[in-house]
Design a protein around this motif. Structure first.
Motif, PDB file in Angstrom:
ATOM      1  N   THR A   1      35.782  59.474  10.819  1.00 37.95           N
ATOM      2  CA  THR A   1      36.368  59.016  12.160  1.00 37.95           C
ATOM      3  C   THR A   1      37.818  58.436  11.684  1.00 37.95           C
ATOM      4  OG1 THR A   1      36.782  57.367  13.915  1.00 37.95           O
ATOM      5  CG2 THR A   1      36.043  56.437  11.853  1.00 37.95           C
ATOM      6  N   THR A   2      38.731  58.754  12.655  1.00 28.07           N
ATOM      7  CA  THR A   2      40.302  58.548  12.521  1.00 28.07           C
ATOM      8  C   THR A   2      40.704  57.230  12.880  1.00 28.07           C
ATOM      9  OG1 THR A   2      40.907  59.304  14.659  1.00 28.07           O
ATOM     10  CG2 THR A   2      40.756  60.832  12.837  1.00 28.07           C
ATOM     11  N   TRP A   3      39.833  56.215  13.554  1.00 29.29           N
ATOM     12  CA  TRP A   3      39.882  54.917  13.868  1.00 29.29           C
ATOM     13  C   TRP A   3      38.797  54.008  13.568  1.00 29.29           C
ATOM     14  CZ3 TRP A   3      44.211  53.634  17.013  1.00 29.29           C
ATOM     15  CH2 TRP A   3      44.139  52.311  17.458  1.00 29.29           C
ATOM     16  N   ILE A   4      38.910  53.073  12.606  1.00 29.79           N
ATOM     17  CA  ILE A   4      37.645  52.217  12.352  1.00 29.79           C
ATOM     18  C   ILE A   4      38.372  51.021  11.913  1.00 29.79           C
ATOM     19  CG2 ILE A   4      37.721  53.162  10.011  1.00 29.79           C
ATOM     20  CD1 ILE A   4      34.715  52.515   9.948  1.00 29.79           C
ATOM     21  N   PHE A   5      37.599  49.873  12.195  1.00 27.71           N
ATOM     22  CA  PHE A   5      37.942  48.628  12.051  1.00 27.71           C
ATOM     23  C   PHE A   5      36.637  47.909  11.633  1.00 27.71           C
ATOM     24  CE2 PHE A   5      41.275  49.490  14.947  1.00 27.71           C
ATOM     25  CZ  PHE A   5      42.430  48.791  14.269  1.00 27.71           C
ATOM     26  N   PRO A   6      36.752  46.624  10.862  1.00 26.78           N
ATOM     27  CA  PRO A   6      35.490  46.045  10.329  1.00 26.78           C
ATOM     28  C   PRO A   6      34.254  45.644  11.265  1.00 26.78           C
ATOM     29  CG  PRO A   6      37.627  44.991   9.469  1.00 26.78           C
ATOM     30  CD  PRO A   6      37.895  46.092  10.214  1.00 26.78           C
ATOM     31  N   TRP A   7      34.871  45.106  12.296  1.00 31.51           N
ATOM     32  CA  TRP A   7      33.775  44.970  13.343  1.00 31.51           C
ATOM     33  C   TRP A   7      33.058  46.033  14.029  1.00 31.51           C
ATOM     34  CZ3 TRP A   7      38.976  43.648  13.543  1.00 31.51           C
ATOM     35  CH2 TRP A   7      39.974  44.479  14.265  1.00 31.51           C
ATOM     36  N   TYR A   8      33.765  47.134  13.685  1.00 29.01           N
ATOM     37  CA  TYR A   8      32.531  48.580  14.166  1.00 29.01           C
ATOM     38  C   TYR A   8      31.430  48.465  13.454  1.00 29.01           C
ATOM     39  CZ  TYR A   8      37.077  50.333  16.461  1.00 29.01           C
ATOM     40  OH  TYR A   8      38.022  50.486  17.307  1.00 29.01           O
ATOM     41  N   ILE A   9      31.187  48.148  12.309  1.00 28.65           N
ATOM     42  CA  ILE A   9      30.119  48.138  11.543  1.00 28.65           C
ATOM     43  C   ILE A   9      28.865  47.299  12.219  1.00 28.65           C
ATOM     44  CG2 ILE A   9      28.885  47.787   9.279  1.00 28.65           C
ATOM     45  CD1 ILE A   9      31.209  49.724   9.437  1.00 28.65           C
ATOM     46  N   THR A  10      29.177  46.295  13.190  1.00 29.29           N
ATOM     47  CA  THR A  10      28.353  45.638  13.924  1.00 29.29           C
ATOM     48  C   THR A  10      27.351  46.518  14.810  1.00 29.29           C
ATOM     49  OG1 THR A  10      29.783  45.124  15.774  1.00 29.29           O
ATOM     50  CG2 THR A  10      29.959  43.413  14.108  1.00 29.29           C
ATOM     51  N   TRP A  11      27.800  47.700  15.105  1.00 29.25           N
ATOM     52  CA  TRP A  11      27.001  48.434  15.911  1.00 29.25           C
ATOM     53  C   TRP A  11      25.547  48.909  15.292  1.00 29.25           C
ATOM     54  CZ3 TRP A  11      31.572  52.661  16.523  1.00 29.25           C
ATOM     55  CH2 TRP A  11      32.392  52.312  16.983  1.00 29.25           C
ATOM     56  N   ILE A  12      25.537  49.063  13.982  1.00 28.83           N
ATOM     57  CA  ILE A  12      24.387  49.593  13.511  1.00 28.83           C
ATOM     58  C   ILE A  12      23.411  48.455  12.947  1.00 28.83           C
ATOM     59  CG2 ILE A  12      25.375  51.772  13.053  1.00 28.83           C
ATOM     60  CD1 ILE A  12      25.775  50.788  10.101  1.00 28.83           C
ATOM     61  N   ILE A  13      23.950  47.150  12.776  1.00 27.03           N
ATOM     62  CA  ILE A  13      23.259  46.088  12.361  1.00 27.03           C
ATOM     63  C   ILE A  13      22.036  45.767  13.138  1.00 27.03           C
ATOM     64  CG2 ILE A  13      23.165  43.696  11.564  1.00 27.03           C
ATOM     65  CD1 ILE A  13      24.863  45.950   9.724  1.00 27.03           C
TER      66      ILE A  13
ATOM     67  N   SER B   1      43.409  60.067  31.788  1.00 32.38           N
ATOM     68  CA  SER B   1      43.451  58.837  31.209  1.00 32.38           C
ATOM     69  C   SER B   1      42.270  58.600  30.242  1.00 32.38           C
ATOM     70  CB  SER B   1      42.558  58.051  32.463  1.00 32.38           C
ATOM     71  OG  SER B   1      41.533  58.471  32.997  1.00 32.38           O
ATOM     72  N   PHE B   2      41.603  59.701  29.902  1.00 34.43           N
ATOM     73  CA  PHE B   2      40.608  59.529  28.743  1.00 34.43           C
ATOM     74  C   PHE B   2      41.298  59.810  27.372  1.00 34.43           C
ATOM     75  CE2 PHE B   2      37.626  59.848  32.381  1.00 34.43           C
ATOM     76  CZ  PHE B   2      36.583  58.788  32.015  1.00 34.43           C
ATOM     77  N   SER B   3      42.277  60.640  27.549  1.00 32.21           N
ATOM     78  CA  SER B   3      42.989  61.041  26.364  1.00 32.21           C
ATOM     79  C   SER B   3      44.096  60.148  26.016  1.00 32.21           C
ATOM     80  CB  SER B   3      43.359  62.520  26.153  1.00 32.21           C
ATOM     81  OG  SER B   3      43.977  62.944  27.442  1.00 32.21           O
ATOM     82  N   SER B   4      44.446  59.095  26.855  1.00 28.19           N
ATOM     83  CA  SER B   4      45.744  58.683  26.835  1.00 28.19           C
ATOM     84  C   SER B   4      45.844  57.339  25.933  1.00 28.19           C
ATOM     85  CB  SER B   4      46.422  58.281  27.951  1.00 28.19           C
ATOM     86  OG  SER B   4      45.483  57.429  28.795  1.00 28.19           O
ATOM     87  N   PRO B   5      44.568  56.656  25.542  1.00 25.26           N
ATOM     88  CA  PRO B   5      44.501  55.492  24.973  1.00 25.26           C
ATOM     89  C   PRO B   5      44.746  55.782  23.199  1.00 25.26           C
ATOM     90  CG  PRO B   5      42.457  55.745  25.935  1.00 25.26           C
ATOM     91  CD  PRO B   5      43.228  57.050  26.263  1.00 25.26           C
ATOM     92  N   PRO B   6      45.562  54.753  22.809  1.00 30.28           N
ATOM     93  CA  PRO B   6      45.952  55.183  21.184  1.00 30.28           C
ATOM     94  C   PRO B   6      45.030  55.542  20.381  1.00 30.28           C
ATOM     95  CG  PRO B   6      46.566  52.918  22.084  1.00 30.28           C
ATOM     96  CD  PRO B   6      45.787  53.365  23.063  1.00 30.28           C
ATOM     97  N   SER B   7      43.855  55.434  20.579  1.00 35.49           N
ATOM     98  CA  SER B   7      42.699  55.930  19.533  1.00 35.49           C
ATOM     99  C   SER B   7      42.235  57.337  19.820  1.00 35.49           C
ATOM    100  CB  SER B   7      41.342  55.207  19.917  1.00 35.49           C
ATOM    101  OG  SER B   7      40.861  55.272  21.247  1.00 35.49           O
ATOM    102  N   SER B   8      43.303  58.021  20.665  1.00 38.38           N
ATOM    103  CA  SER B   8      42.880  59.163  20.857  1.00 38.38           C
ATOM    104  C   SER B   8      43.771  60.198  20.212  1.00 38.38           C
ATOM    105  CB  SER B   8      43.011  59.819  22.306  1.00 38.38           C
ATOM    106  OG  SER B   8      41.977  58.976  23.125  1.00 38.38           O
TER     107      SER B   8
ATOM    108  N   ASN C   1      42.976  52.887   9.567  1.00 37.07           N
ATOM    109  CA  ASN C   1      41.996  52.458   8.285  1.00 37.07           C
ATOM    110  C   ASN C   1      41.071  53.704   7.846  1.00 37.07           C
ATOM    111  OD1 ASN C   1      42.957  49.698   8.177  1.00 37.07           O
ATOM    112  ND2 ASN C   1      41.681  49.179  10.013  1.00 37.07           N
ATOM    113  N   SER C   2      41.595  54.856   8.201  1.00 37.07           N
ATOM    114  CA  SER C   2      40.553  56.169   8.074  1.00 37.07           C
ATOM    115  C   SER C   2      41.274  56.685   6.999  1.00 37.07           C
ATOM    116  CB  SER C   2      40.810  56.987   9.334  1.00 37.07           C
ATOM    117  OG  SER C   2      42.016  57.377   9.253  1.00 37.07           O
TER     118      SER C   2
END
Length: 583
Positions: free
Chosen positions: A477-489, A388-395, A400-401
């Protein structure tokens, strides 16, 4: 013999009496910037709605029409290309990007104005302006009938699986059930990629919203906006607890609250990233009581477990914060070693003390993780759980990479397949290569963070190490979207003031990402002359942050003493006068 230990530097104290006795600071300039930023927010609503408008807001159409009327006068089509449909979309895209640029300019001017004000003046009126725009601007986006992401429908699908069909999103699919949300959920045929704490929230929302679409959009947007306001409050609390000046506290609030990316993504997107950041900042705030204590003091489990629980919940919302929790364990262990060294313990005793704290914290976190996952794992074997940890599409997919951009270039240039250039590019599109780069980057930054925390186990060093880790991860990373940048702000805001070139470079790079990540939208809609995300387009988002880091890290800023006009004239006269011989 008593061993020497690292002494914690005394934090500067805030002159609270000054805040109470000094009259409020003149804030007409910040007020003008606030109104200008609110105007930018209103102007961008119609272009965004024309670009990616949805029909789910019919129930509140009169209110929405009033909201859009402030920008409905903007041109629909500037006839930039021959295709009428493409030209209209191109116009909306350029207008929205142009307004975003204007918003960033106002954002920068606001920061510059605050930086020029006294350090410990009364900033209450300025802070009210910050809160007002964060709330009003966020509400404008909440009720805008435009969607740059369909994540709210993905969350709704997971919630429907649990609440309506009593199934586990880690093993079952929404497509197996005749649910109306199948029409809107982009990942209805994929298993869940989020933690169980977020699934509980999705379940509660679905129990309230049922099968209706509009409630999901509004609830998740309002939840993200509420989390965003909590984050502003937490940033202010953390900076005050650190003993920062009133100006620094206000600047940290403005850096987070008025950032155009934060305003748009939290109000319009409704993403769970904001909730993840809320628990990260809450964990940091709960740790601040221990941060202010001397390094020689021994901590008990009740001192650090509340912070660890909040950090673990952030991982149980989204796995992206897991490396940050690992770094926090390093901070905790090194803190225990220094306390043991002060009490005369040798290296073995120091390691034993650190191991005890890490073991207690690790067991508590593992118990919380197991408690949250167990209801979703019941009835499934170990092999299914691991799968189940490797089945999501992000895996296994790429978005956008660099990998996706190079892969699309190969698809377009199949006519030169077999050439040296084609094979060279193809070698950089292998999934295994990027997985190795991801693991190596995280491992390298964890090692660097370990070394940094070993010499200086402070929250500021932990936050800077986390920013460095996530920033490097954005590059590979192979999977990034604009809202991921909010992690570091949020992490960048609590690192103020930026003392030293490396902290200045890391914080500057974090905010540079919020600007250039907007280029992803230029390539998302496949409109000429930008087209799709392909080839070297990744340089538009990744190269500016790299250049920013290098410049701020290696360029030594020299502070020039201000010279008055009279002094300048006198210096010029002295320079022109001939020197006389000494008698």
């Amino acid at each position: 013999m008593r061993s020497t230990t690292l002494k914690r530097p005394q934090l500067p104290t805030v002159a609270h009496d000054v805040q109470l006795t000094t009259p409020p600071l003149s804030s007409w300039d910040i007020g003008l910037c606030a109104l200008a930023l609110l105007l930018c927010t209103l102007l961008v609503l119609s272009p965004l709605t024309r670009l990616v408008g949805v029909d789910h807001f019919a129930a509140i159409a009169p209110f929405v029409n009033v909201l859009l009327s402030f920008s409905s006068w903007l041109p629909v089509d500037l006839h930039l290309i021959a295709d009428p449909a493409g030209s209209a979309r191109n116009t909306s895209l350029l207008l929205s990007m142009g307004v975003a640029v204007l918003a960033f300019i106002i954002y920068g001017i606001s920061l510059w104005l605050i930086a020029r004000k006294p350090a410990n003046a009364d900033y209450r009126i300025v802070q009210r302006w910050i809160w007002a725009i964060a709330l009003l601007g966020g509400l404008c986006f909440v009720f805008t009938p435009a969607m740059l992401s369909n994540d709210v429908f993905v969350y709704a699908g997971y919630g429907r699986l649990v609440a309506a069909y009593h199934a586990s999103p880690y093993f079952d699919l929404l497509t197996n059930y005749p649910d109306t949300l199948n029409l809107y959920d982009d990942w209805r045929g994929a298993t869940c990629a989020y933690g169980p704490f977020w699934l509980v929230i999705c379940m509660i929302v679905s129990a309230v919203a049922g099968p209706h679409v509009l409630p999901y959009i509004l609830i998740y947007r309002l939840l993200a906006l509420a989390s965003n306001l909590c984050n502003i409050f937490l940033v202010a609390l953390i900076l005050r607890k650190m003993g920062r000046s009133n100006r620094t506290v206000t600047m940290g609030m403005l850096l987070y609250a008025w950032n155009p990316l934060m305003l748009q993504e939290n109000g319009l997107g409704g993403h769970n990233d904001t909730v993840m950041v809320t628990f990260l900042l809450l964990g940091i705030y709960l740790w601040m009581a221990q941060e202010l204590r001397a390094l020689e003091e021994r901590l008990t489990a009740r001192d650090y477990l509340p912070a660890l629980v909040c950090l673990t919940i952030s991982v149980l919302i989204k796995y992206s914060s897991a490396p940050l929790v690992i770094l926090f364990f390093v901070l905790l262990g090194r803190r225990a070693m220094l306390a043991a060294a002060h009490n005369g313990e040798k290296l073995l005793g120091q390691l034993r003390e650190a191991g005890r704290d890490i073991a207690i914290g690790g067991l508590a976190c593992a118990g919380l993780v197991l408690f949250c996952y167990l209801p979703f794992w019941l009835g499934h074997g170990p092999a299914e759980i691991i799968q189940s940890f490797s089945s999501p599409p992000s895996s296994y997919l790429s978005y956008n990479s660099i990998q996706q951009a190079l892969g699309r270039w190969l698809d377009v240039n199949r006519n030169i397949e077999g050439t040296m250039g084609f094979n060279f590019v193809a070698s950089f599109t292998q999934r295994f290569l990027w997985q190795v780069l991801n693991v190596a980057s995280v491992g390298l930054m964890l090692l660097i963070g370990l070394v940094a925390l070993w010499f200086r186990p402070t929250l500021r060093v932990w936050a800077l190490s986390s920013i460095a880790l996530l920033s490097l991860l954005y590059l590979v990373t192979t999977w990034i979207f604009p809202w991921y940048i909010t992690w570091i702000i949020g992490l960048a805001c609590i690192c103020l003031p930026m003392q030293g070139r490396l902290p200045r470079a890391l914080v500057g790079t974090a905010f540079q990402f919020t600007v250039t990540i907007h280029f992803l939208y230029l390539f998302f809609f496949n409109v000429p002359p930008f087209g799709r995300w392909i080839g070297l387009d990744f340089l538009t988002t990744l190269l500016p942050p790299i250049v920013t880091f290098m410049v701020l890290c290696f360029w030594r800023i020299r502070r020039v003493k201000p010279v008055s006009l009279a002094m300048f004239v006198q210096m010029s006269i002295n320079k022109r006068m001939p020197t006389t011989a000494k008698r």
